[in-house]
Motif scaffolding. Sequence first.
Motif, PDB file in Angstrom:
ATOM      1  N   UNK A  35      13.758   2.599  43.386  1.00 24.80           N
ATOM      2  CA  UNK A  35      14.994   3.380  43.391  1.00 24.80           C
ATOM      3  C   UNK A  35      15.329   3.921  42.292  1.00 24.80           C
ATOM      4  N   UNK A  36      15.512   2.864  41.301  1.00 27.23           N
ATOM      5  CA  UNK A  36      16.157   3.231  39.948  1.00 27.23           C
ATOM      6  C   UNK A  36      15.198   4.218  39.419  1.00 27.23           C
ATOM      7  N   UNK A  37      13.839   3.836  39.496  1.00 27.23           N
ATOM      8  CA  UNK A  37      12.988   4.937  38.816  1.00 27.23           C
ATOM      9  C   UNK A  37      13.083   6.546  39.464  1.00 27.23           C
ATOM     10  N   UNK A  38      13.126   6.493  40.807  1.00 27.33           N
ATOM     11  CA  UNK A  38      13.443   7.737  41.538  1.00 27.33           C
ATOM     12  C   UNK A  38      14.484   8.411  40.591  1.00 27.33           C
ATOM     13  N   UNK A  79      15.520  -6.768  26.230  1.00 22.52           N
ATOM     14  CA  UNK A  79      15.249  -6.148  27.573  1.00 22.52           C
ATOM     15  C   UNK A  79      15.235  -4.549  27.672  1.00 22.52           C
ATOM     16  N   UNK A  80      14.507  -3.962  28.331  1.00 26.13           N
ATOM     17  CA  UNK A  80      14.085  -2.523  28.378  1.00 26.13           C
ATOM     18  C   UNK A  80      13.809  -2.055  29.659  1.00 26.13           C
ATOM     19  N   UNK A  81      13.575  -2.898  30.585  1.00 18.44           N
ATOM     20  CA  UNK A  81      13.448  -2.761  32.013  1.00 18.44           C
ATOM     21  C   UNK A  81      14.318  -3.827  32.832  1.00 18.44           C
ATOM     22  N   UNK A  82      14.855  -3.826  33.832  1.00 16.33           N
ATOM     23  CA  UNK A  82      15.321  -4.803  34.863  1.00 16.33           C
ATOM     24  C   UNK A  82      15.680  -4.001  35.953  1.00 16.33           C
ATOM     25  N   UNK A  83      15.072  -4.929  37.031  1.00 21.42           N
ATOM     26  CA  UNK A  83      15.238  -4.411  38.407  1.00 21.42           C
ATOM     27  C   UNK A  83      14.909  -5.566  39.460  1.00 21.42           C
ATOM     28  N   UNK A 125      14.911  -3.622  45.277  1.00 20.23           N
ATOM     29  CA  UNK A 125      15.112  -2.012  45.276  1.00 20.23           C
ATOM     30  C   UNK A 125      13.885  -1.033  45.553  1.00 20.23           C
ATOM     31  N   UNK A 126      12.949  -1.774  46.137  1.00 17.40           N
ATOM     32  CA  UNK A 126      11.609  -1.261  46.472  1.00 17.40           C
ATOM     33  C   UNK A 126      11.804  -0.529  47.558  1.00 17.40           C
ATOM     34  N   UNK A 165      -9.089  -7.939  45.231  1.00 11.17           N
ATOM     35  CA  UNK A 165      -8.502  -6.440  44.819  1.00 11.17           C
ATOM     36  C   UNK A 165      -6.967  -6.582  44.693  1.00 11.17           C
ATOM     37  N   UNK A 166      -6.504  -5.499  43.696  1.00 10.30           N
ATOM     38  CA  UNK A 166      -5.303  -5.486  43.234  1.00 10.30           C
ATOM     39  C   UNK A 166      -4.525  -4.364  43.677  1.00 10.30           C
ATOM     40  N   UNK A 167      -3.244  -4.283  44.164  1.00 12.13           N
ATOM     41  CA  UNK A 167      -2.311  -3.286  44.604  1.00 12.13           C
ATOM     42  C   UNK A 167      -1.075  -3.476  43.481  1.00 12.13           C
ATOM     43  N   UNK A 168      -0.767  -2.623  42.707  1.00 13.73           N
ATOM     44  CA  UNK A 168       0.667  -2.468  41.889  1.00 13.73           C
ATOM     45  C   UNK A 168       1.459  -1.837  42.466  1.00 13.73           C
ATOM     46  N   UNK A 169       2.763  -2.620  42.521  1.00 15.64           N
ATOM     47  CA  UNK A 169       3.812  -2.351  43.682  1.00 15.64           C
ATOM     48  C   UNK A 169       4.852  -1.201  43.079  1.00 15.64           C
ATOM     49  N   UNK A 170       4.647  -0.910  41.665  1.00 13.32           N
ATOM     50  CA  UNK A 170       5.782   0.033  40.972  1.00 13.32           C
ATOM     51  C   UNK A 170       6.719  -0.515  40.159  1.00 13.32           C
ATOM     52  N   UNK A 171       7.261   0.341  39.573  1.00 10.21           N
ATOM     53  CA  UNK A 171       8.238  -0.285  38.174  1.00 10.21           C
ATOM     54  C   UNK A 171       9.552   0.329  38.331  1.00 10.21           C
ATOM     55  N   UNK A 172      10.532  -0.359  37.845  1.00  7.63           N
ATOM     56  CA  UNK A 172      11.670   0.091  37.756  1.00  7.63           C
ATOM     57  C   UNK A 172      12.158   1.421  36.671  1.00  7.63           C
ATOM     58  N   UNK A 173      13.354   1.745  36.489  1.00  6.28           N
ATOM     59  CA  UNK A 173      13.504   2.584  35.393  1.00  6.28           C
ATOM     60  C   UNK A 173      13.598   2.237  34.038  1.00  6.28           C
ATOM     61  N   UNK A 174      13.287   2.834  33.004  1.00 10.65           N
ATOM     62  CA  UNK A 174      13.312   2.241  31.614  1.00 10.65           C
ATOM     63  C   UNK A 174      11.944   2.219  30.948  1.00 10.65           C
ATOM     64  N   UNK A 175      10.823   2.928  31.703  1.00  8.67           N
ATOM     65  CA  UNK A 175       9.561   2.894  30.840  1.00  8.67           C
ATOM     66  C   UNK A 175       9.728   3.791  29.712  1.00  8.67           C
ATOM     67  N   UNK A 176       9.152   3.400  28.512  1.00 14.45           N
ATOM     68  CA  UNK A 176       9.347   4.160  27.441  1.00 14.45           C
ATOM     69  C   UNK A 176       7.989   3.908  26.461  1.00 14.45           C
TER      70      UNK A 176
END
Length: 281
Positions: free
Chosen positions: A55-58, A178-182, A186-187, A208-219
């Motif tokens: 949700x922080x990324x949204x 620290x640049x991302x924290x979640x 919050x998924x 097989x791999x599923x990536x589940x999403x990232x919090x805010x703060x990607x730079x």
Amino acid sequence: MPEYRRILLDGAVTQVRREGDELVSADGRVVGVEDAVYLPPCEPTKIIAVHLNHRSRVTEFMTTLPPAPTYFHKPTSALNAHKGAVVRPERCEYLNYEGEIAIVIGRTTRNVSPAEAGDHIAGYTIGNDYGLHDFRDTDAGSMLRVKGSDTLCPLGPGLVTGWDFRGKALRTYVNGHVVQEGSTDEMEWDMHYLVADIARTITLYPGDVLLSGTPAGSRPVKPGDVVEVEAEGLGKLSNHIVTGPVPIRDDCGAQPTTSEEVLSTAFGGDWEFRGIRAPRR
């Protein structure tokens, strides 16, 4: 919780079990955790990633979630490992980290409910879903070059079984800061839901791999940076950024750009509204 890693041991690919600060092979050979040469902890036939889930990324992108998850594919040639080098090609500037939890499938999975999905998961590891946003304007939304370029899918350091994904902290560090924290709480869609959703129409195989999403703060990060992703109970995945020795060819294909779409994605969706000037990297 048992943790298994894949390493090169005396030149051979070997699965080892972590026991404190040591990695122990089935035949009793021992290597230190810090001394090992790591490989990705699994061998996927496919790597599938969810677009938005935290949700922080949204909020950061000033958008809303769709009614159901949407996904993209990273080719297996993008695989990388703990302590591996992540390559930012010459002529590219906007390579972003995205710290995530990676779900690893344990057995052939098709048409299962969310309640059944947990029985099909071998375990969990850490992923960093790097994006080369210089190519954000190409590939008609598939993000093949953005997310699928070589080295842009580090996984590791190990596969942890019996891990409960609920209420777990997730942090990303660049050069120790620290640049991302979640949190996994919050998924919008949890790990079991994601597996069940994909398996409605796509057969998932062991590894097989599923990536589940990232919090805010990607730079964006630059060559010389050290990026670490830490997940509670899964350890810490570390990689360093290097410059690719060969520039992106300019005699074919779409070229790197610095469009509004590129910048707004690389700097969090609202860079222009804060008066931020995109730095040269």
